[in-house]
Each structure stands twice: as C-alpha cells, then as structure tokens.
Write a protein that holds these residues in place. Structure first.
Motif, PDB file in Angstrom:
ATOM      1  N   SER A   2       0.766  -1.139  -0.016  1.00  0.00           N
ATOM      2  CA  SER A   2       0.072   0.057  -0.108  1.00  0.00           C
ATOM      3  C   SER A   2       0.983   1.091  -0.040  1.00  0.00           C
ATOM      4  CB  SER A   2      -0.853  -0.017   1.186  1.00  0.00           C
ATOM      5  OG  SER A   2       0.100  -0.041   2.392  1.00  0.00           O
ATOM      6  N   ASP A  67       3.146  -7.121 -10.702  1.00  0.00           N
ATOM      7  CA  ASP A  67       2.517  -7.871  -9.585  1.00  0.00           C
ATOM      8  C   ASP A  67       2.120  -6.893  -8.579  1.00  0.00           C
ATOM      9  OD1 ASP A  67       2.494 -10.251 -10.736  1.00  0.00           O
ATOM     10  OD2 ASP A  67       4.381 -10.890  -9.839  1.00  0.00           O
ATOM     11  N   ASP A  68       1.011  -6.758  -7.879  1.00  0.00           N
ATOM     12  CA  ASP A  68       0.699  -6.079  -6.660  1.00  0.00           C
ATOM     13  C   ASP A  68       0.887  -4.600  -6.729  1.00  0.00           C
ATOM     14  OD1 ASP A  68      -0.164  -5.867  -4.092  1.00  0.00           O
ATOM     15  OD2 ASP A  68       1.819  -6.132  -3.344  1.00  0.00           O
ATOM     16  N   PRO A 110       5.076  -1.644  -7.362  1.00  0.00           N
ATOM     17  CA  PRO A 110       5.762  -1.821  -5.919  1.00  0.00           C
ATOM     18  C   PRO A 110       7.334  -1.321  -5.784  1.00  0.00           C
ATOM     19  CG  PRO A 110       4.473  -3.661  -6.559  1.00  0.00           C
ATOM     20  CD  PRO A 110       4.788  -2.978  -7.780  1.00  0.00           C
TER      21      PRO A 110
END
Length: 356
Positions: A2, A67-68, A110
């Motif tokens: 996050s 990813d993510d 990320p």
C-alpha cells in the motif's frame, strides 16, 4: 503493498547502484498519450474524466504490468499523501495540486520502476525510473508498457504530427527523457553555467529537484529534452545516452579533480563540516540538510568519507523532505517539530551504532 509502506523502503532508483551513480542519481523516460473520442483533460467534463480514468485503470490491471500494483485515487487522498508522491517523483506537482473533485489517479509498481498518471495534463502520463544511467533499459521497459496499453486503448494520433498531446511541446513522440544529476563540483567551482550553456545549445531544459519551476536544492539538477518532434524516440534517447549526459558527467568529473588539486583544504572543509553538522545537529531545515547531504555525497564519491554508503545518502535526500518525515514519524508536525525530527533521523541513519 500500500501507499503507507512506500516511506519504509527504497525504490530501485534510490539504490545508488546504477552506472555512473556518482553523478547520475536516476534516469527517467516518460510519454504522454491521449485517448481518441475524448477531449483533452482541460476540456473534458467530469463524466468524461471519470470514464477515461476507469478505462485506463482497467486496462493497466488487465495487462498485469506488475504484480501487486498500487492504485492511488488522488482526489480521495489526503494532501500529505499527495505531497509524499511528489517528493518521491512518482507524480507531478500538477497532478497533486489539481482540484480535489477532479477525477485523477496514479498506478505505481511496488519497486517504483514505473508509474502511470491518469488525467494529468494528458489522459496518460507514464514514466519509468531507474537508478543511475540506464536510459536504454528504461526505454525498453516503457516501450513494453506503451505497446501493452496501445493494444487495448485507441491513442490519438495524426499521420502528420504523431501522437497528439495537450501541450504542443509534447506533440510527436510524446517522449521526455530526463536524468537527475548531482553536480556539486560544478557548483563549487562556479562552472555550473557550463551545463546551462551545453543544455541550451543542444535544446535541453535544466530544472531543479522537483522539475519545472523548482530550485536546484542539494546541487541536484534535472536535464530533459525540450522537443519531441522531428526525431524518433530512439534518436532522442541515443542523444541523451551518448552525447548529452556523458558531456555533463565529464564536466563534473573535471571540476571534482580541479577541486582536489587546487583547493583540497577547502574541499575537505566542506565535506567534514557537513559530516560534523549532520551527525551532531539537533535542528535541521530542509534546504540546509540537502546542502549538507550534497557535500557529504561528494565526500563519499571522492573517497574522503567511507563510513556511509550512497544508498543511505540517497534515501536521506528524500526521507528528510516534509511529507516523508511526517509519514515516517506517524504524525503531522509543524515546521519547528519537523526540524527536530529531521535532525534526529539523520543522526540515527549516519550513526547506526547509536552514537549521537
């Protein structure tokens, strides 16, 4: 992952491990794109802006570019988070400061190697960031992102002009190449004008730490191309990689060697005075800490200081900024409180054994 976790780790571009990292902090390549069938952002109404935002966001998620990924709805984000993203060079000041009800957002990888702003000046502003001099690698990555998004979205394009953009200086390839350079040698020798002349002669722009309109705090300068029309994307990147940046690196290295030969005592005084203040100060302002970290970074690169590495200094250049500092401390602080917290943080990072 996050947004709240961003201050806790260093993005790839902050690691100081890239080629020519002693001068080149980071390489960035960004492109601007707009969707056919919609007015430019400044002419679109709220419904159209919402529609563009959801179309682009959905396409990014569908293509699984990383990813993510982190999605940040800028209109719904607190001002402190928006400022943190500006300090991190993941969004522009324009995206962060737009009216709160304007639909806009950013998708972030990320590892922070890429970010895609939606509804900034153009519908899409995508960027790739790399540590040191890695323009070819950054270009290869942004080409993949561009191709992936273009396979699902219809970009505005004219045979005569190329990609159509809200600002005329972006029409054509829509590509902006930029490097962040640390140039303390040229600043200390009073020869920084050399860079400005070289940039002017080769049609490049010289800006400060946070881009257009910002100051060159910490002896950090951003050099970018001013025109995106008349050359191919590969030609623009090649100019930067093989001519513009190597020329400036050579200027900076010559200035550093001149300081060592002609003014070694004054050079060491700058470096060790910076070390002494940073490891002992109880109050530090933003501009002061950037100036001192600049001299310390120069000392590390010249082998004058060997008790700290580039990554730590690169991180401190960002972590000592107001929004990062408050996120790290977990609370909002007034300027006086931030100066004390900033000095505490710097002492802790530069004195890992707990001294100071």
């Amino acid at each position: 992952m996050s947004l709240s976790q961003i201050p806790d780790h260093a993005g790839e571009w902050l690691r100081g491990t890239g080629p020519h990292g002693e001068v080149v902090i980071s390489s960035r390549i960004r492109y601007a794109r707009n969707l056919t069938g919609f007015p430019f952002v400044n002419r679109a109404n709220r419904r159209q802006q919402h529609e563009v935002m959801h179309l682009v966001k959905d396409e990014i998620q569908k293509r699984k570019l990383a990813d993510d990924i982190i999605w940040v709805d800028m209109a719904a984000s607190p001002s402190l988070d928006r400022q943190l993203l500006v300090e991190r060079h993941l969004v522009s000041r324009d995206l962060a400061s737009a009216k709160n009800d304007a639909p806009r957002g950013v998708v972030i990888a990320p590892d922070e190697t890429f970010a895609v702003m939606i509804n900034e000046e153009d519908h899409i502003r995508a960027q790739v960031l790399r540590s040191g001099m890695q323009l070819s690698e950054a270009f290869a990555q942004i080409e993949r992102i561009d191709n992936a998004l273009e396979s699902g979205l219809d970009f505005a394009y004219a045979q005569r002009f190329g990609y159509l953009t809200a600002c005329p200086t972006n029409v054509g390839t829509g590509l902006r190449v930029s490097v962040m350079l640390h140039l303390p040698g040229l600043k200390l020798t009073g020869e920084i004008e050399k860079v400005r002349r070289a940039a002017r002669d080769t049609h490049q722009a010289v800006r400060g730490l946070f881009g257009e309109g910002s100051e060159a705090l910490g002896d950090l300068y951003q050099i970018s191309n001013q025109s995106t029309l008349g050359k191919t994307e590969k030609e623009i990147v090649a100019d930067f990689e093989h001519t513009v940046v190597p020329t400036i690196i050579a200027y900076e290295q010559q200035a550093r060697q001149a300081l060592i030969k002609q003014r070694p005592a004054q050079l060491d005084d700058k470096i060790y005075r910076a070390w002494a203040i940073l490891t002992n100060a109880r109050v530090l302002g933003t501009e002061e800490v950037l100036s001192l970290l600049s001299h310390l970074r120069l000392g590390v690169n010249l082998g004058r200081i060997n008790t700290v590495d580039l990554r730590t200094i690169n991180e401190l250049l960002l972590l000592t900024q107001p929004a990062h500092l408050q996120r790290l401390m977990g609370k909002t602080m007034d300027p006086a409180g931030r100066k004390i917290a900033r000095a505490d943080l710097v002492r802790q990072r530069l004195n890992p054994a707990g001294k100071g």
